[in-house]
Design a protein around this motif. Structure first.
Motif, PDB file in Angstrom:
ATOM      1  N   ILE A   1      37.517  36.751  30.786  1.00 60.50           N
ATOM      2  CA  ILE A   1      38.358  35.571  30.891  1.00 60.50           C
ATOM      3  C   ILE A   1      37.874  34.176  31.281  1.00 60.50           C
ATOM      4  O   ILE A   1      37.846  33.400  30.647  1.00 60.50           O
ATOM      5  CB  ILE A   1      39.673  35.916  31.567  1.00 60.50           C
ATOM      6  CG1 ILE A   1      40.366  37.108  30.882  1.00 60.50           C
ATOM      7  CG2 ILE A   1      40.781  34.834  31.956  1.00 60.50           C
ATOM      8  CD1 ILE A   1      41.621  38.030  31.842  1.00 60.50           C
ATOM      9  N   ASN A   2      37.227  34.291  32.685  1.00 62.36           N
ATOM     10  CA  ASN A   2      36.823  33.007  33.202  1.00 62.36           C
ATOM     11  C   ASN A   2      35.569  32.710  32.486  1.00 62.36           C
ATOM     12  O   ASN A   2      35.446  31.489  32.150  1.00 62.36           O
ATOM     13  CB  ASN A   2      36.503  33.291  34.743  1.00 62.36           C
ATOM     14  CG  ASN A   2      37.647  33.411  35.539  1.00 62.36           C
ATOM     15  OD1 ASN A   2      38.757  33.587  35.103  1.00 62.36           O
ATOM     16  ND2 ASN A   2      37.463  33.506  36.784  1.00 62.36           N
TER      17      ASN A   2
ATOM     18  N   LEU B   1      44.141  41.226  42.255  1.00 61.96           N
ATOM     19  CA  LEU B   1      44.255  42.072  41.061  1.00 61.96           C
ATOM     20  C   LEU B   1      43.483  43.408  41.429  1.00 61.96           C
ATOM     21  O   LEU B   1      42.543  43.674  42.099  1.00 61.96           O
ATOM     22  CB  LEU B   1      43.351  41.686  39.839  1.00 61.96           C
ATOM     23  CG  LEU B   1      44.199  40.170  39.465  1.00 61.96           C
ATOM     24  CD1 LEU B   1      43.343  39.768  38.308  1.00 61.96           C
ATOM     25  CD2 LEU B   1      45.707  40.436  38.916  1.00 61.96           C
ATOM     26  N   PRO B   2      43.870  44.425  40.480  1.00 67.74           N
ATOM     27  CA  PRO B   2      42.978  45.818  40.897  1.00 67.74           C
ATOM     28  C   PRO B   2      41.360  45.522  40.475  1.00 67.74           C
ATOM     29  O   PRO B   2      41.040  44.585  39.659  1.00 67.74           O
ATOM     30  CB  PRO B   2      43.505  46.619  39.816  1.00 67.74           C
ATOM     31  CG  PRO B   2      45.076  46.164  39.659  1.00 67.74           C
ATOM     32  CD  PRO B   2      44.984  44.456  39.860  1.00 67.74           C
ATOM     33  N   ASP B   3      40.575  46.258  41.030  1.00 68.64           N
ATOM     34  CA  ASP B   3      39.115  45.936  40.621  1.00 68.64           C
ATOM     35  C   ASP B   3      38.962  46.015  39.086  1.00 68.64           C
ATOM     36  O   ASP B   3      38.002  45.379  38.629  1.00 68.64           O
ATOM     37  CB  ASP B   3      38.490  47.323  41.042  1.00 68.64           C
ATOM     38  CG  ASP B   3      38.268  47.373  42.895  1.00 68.64           C
ATOM     39  OD1 ASP B   3      38.709  46.313  43.223  1.00 68.64           O
ATOM     40  OD2 ASP B   3      37.926  47.998  43.327  1.00 68.64           O
ATOM     41  N   TRP B   4      39.489  46.761  38.341  1.00 62.45           N
ATOM     42  CA  TRP B   4      39.327  47.035  37.090  1.00 62.45           C
ATOM     43  C   TRP B   4      39.632  45.640  36.293  1.00 62.45           C
ATOM     44  O   TRP B   4      38.999  45.117  35.383  1.00 62.45           O
ATOM     45  CB  TRP B   4      39.671  48.128  36.128  1.00 62.45           C
ATOM     46  CG  TRP B   4      41.453  48.190  36.413  1.00 62.45           C
ATOM     47  CD1 TRP B   4      42.234  48.763  37.385  1.00 62.45           C
ATOM     48  CD2 TRP B   4      42.214  47.391  35.536  1.00 62.45           C
ATOM     49  NE1 TRP B   4      43.641  48.568  37.088  1.00 62.45           N
ATOM     50  CE2 TRP B   4      43.567  47.586  35.712  1.00 62.45           C
ATOM     51  CE3 TRP B   4      42.085  46.565  34.163  1.00 62.45           C
ATOM     52  CZ2 TRP B   4      44.622  47.465  35.131  1.00 62.45           C
ATOM     53  CZ3 TRP B   4      43.163  46.205  33.508  1.00 62.45           C
ATOM     54  CH2 TRP B   4      44.569  46.584  34.056  1.00 62.45           C
ATOM     55  N   ALA B   5      40.682  44.925  36.887  1.00 64.62           N
ATOM     56  CA  ALA B   5      41.302  43.766  36.110  1.00 64.62           C
ATOM     57  C   ALA B   5      40.564  42.497  36.526  1.00 64.62           C
ATOM     58  O   ALA B   5      40.283  41.781  35.757  1.00 64.62           O
ATOM     59  CB  ALA B   5      42.772  43.524  36.833  1.00 64.62           C
TER      60      ALA B   5
END
Length: 346
Positions: free
Chosen positions: A246-247, A234-238
């Motif tokens: 999320i986790n 994923l991109p860094d921001w994601a």
């Protein structure tokens, strides 16, 4: 406040996760399961059981007795024992004490979680008292407003850590003494725990079916293990959103959902009710056990550490063994020195 069994069980699993995390040869494939939520889980549960309506003086005196005094006693004891009986080399005893009193994350801060929890309780107290003062207003709008405030304060801490120079201070990080750069990040799970109990626990319990628990667990495992099983990046921001929100909160959701339906045994409940002492004593026992293994059977230890499946089993087994041994000093403190942890003599 009456003990809540599932809360004690959840605290037990958070404590076990921390012990496993501190096993030096624990594989990343194991620790990634709980690294994002084990501390946030404690903050969440602290917010869940928080009792509002106390005067600030009464509240703070209680937290001093239950958090700061144990931190001071056991952190100094831990440093002292490390200089007397240890397999590692140490610097100046006075230097280690001074760094410990500074309480800077990652810089020789012993039992850092206790002062971090204490500091987080201060803004959290005022946050909850302000929230309760607005009870006459629309409940949903009030909750959303205060949740946005908590998220905004969390965001300020994230921005601080991003915009500051990589090594602005002499200790080589953006961390501030006594967790001034961390308290609002830690306050968010506290707020969510408090809101869960007072606004949406009935809905949570209604949705906590076996099917939904398995779906939540599957989603969590996919979120945790996709970097190991796929080439997706994923991109860094994601990635930051995933690892900050999320986790951790998907993990906490799974933890609570299963703890609410599990039947714990006396061992789990006992450790769950004494996580402070477990946190205080497990490090020294773990270091001693691993030090002995490295010196007595170095070949076996090397074999265990070099194999992911073996180190997986070894880490869990060692953590369970330490959790059983740590019951002895926990019992001694509770029985003969309860004032050290803010409890009355019984």
């Amino acid at each position: 406040m009456k003990r809540i069994e599932w809360v004690d069980l959840a605290k037990y699993f958070c404590a076990m996760a921390i012990i496993i995390e501190h096993v030096s040869s624990a594989p990343a494939e194991l620790t990634v399961l709980f690294a994002t939520w084990m501390l946030e889980g404690f903050f969440f549960l602290a917010g869940y059981v928080h009792k509002s309506g106390q005067s600030f003086r009464t509240f703070m005196l209680k937290k001093v007795r239950c958090l700061l005094v144990p931190w001071l006693v056991f952190s100094v004891l831990d440093i002292t024992l490390s200089h007397i009986v240890s397999f590692r080399e140490h610097g100046s005893f006075l230097n280690e004490l001074l760094w410990n009193f500074a309480q800077i994350r990652g810089v020789k801060a012993q039992l850092w979680f206790l002062p971090a929890l204490f500091m987080t309780f201060i803004p959290f107290y005022f946050f909850v008292e302000q929230y309760e003062k607005h009870t006459g207003k629309d409940g949903k709008k009030r909750t959303v407003l205060f949740l946005l405030i908590a998220l905004g304060l969390f965001g300020l801490m994230v921005v601080y850590n991003h915009v500051m120079a990589p090594h602005p201070f002499s200790w080589g990080s953006t961390a501030l003494p006594w967790y001034l750069d961390y308290v609002f990040m830690a306050m968010l799970p506290m707020v969510l725990g408090y809101f869960m109990r007072h606004t949406c626990e009935a809905v949570f319990d209604k949705l906590n079916t076996r099917t939904n628990r398995l779906i939540a667990l599957a989603l969590f495992l996919c979120a945790v293990y996709y970097p190991y099983l796929t080439d997706l990046r994923l991109p860094d921001w994601a990635q930051e959103i995933q690892y900050r929100f999320i986790n951790p909160y998907l993990g906490i959701t799974v933890l609570i959902a299963f703890c609410k339906v599990m039947k714990p045994n006396r061992y789990m409940i006992y450790l769950g009710r004494n996580t402070l002492l477990c946190f205080a004593f497990h490090g020294k026992l773990l270091a001693f056990a691993e030090g002995v293994l490295k010196r007595i059977i170095p070949e076996v230890y090397t074999l265990l550490a070099s194999s992911t499946p073996l180190s997986f089993v070894y880490s869990v087994a060692l953590a369970l063994a330490v959790s059983l041994v740590v019951i002895i000093p926990i019992y001694i403190v509770n029985r003969y020195f309860p004032f050290l942890i803010g409890k009355p003599r019984r």
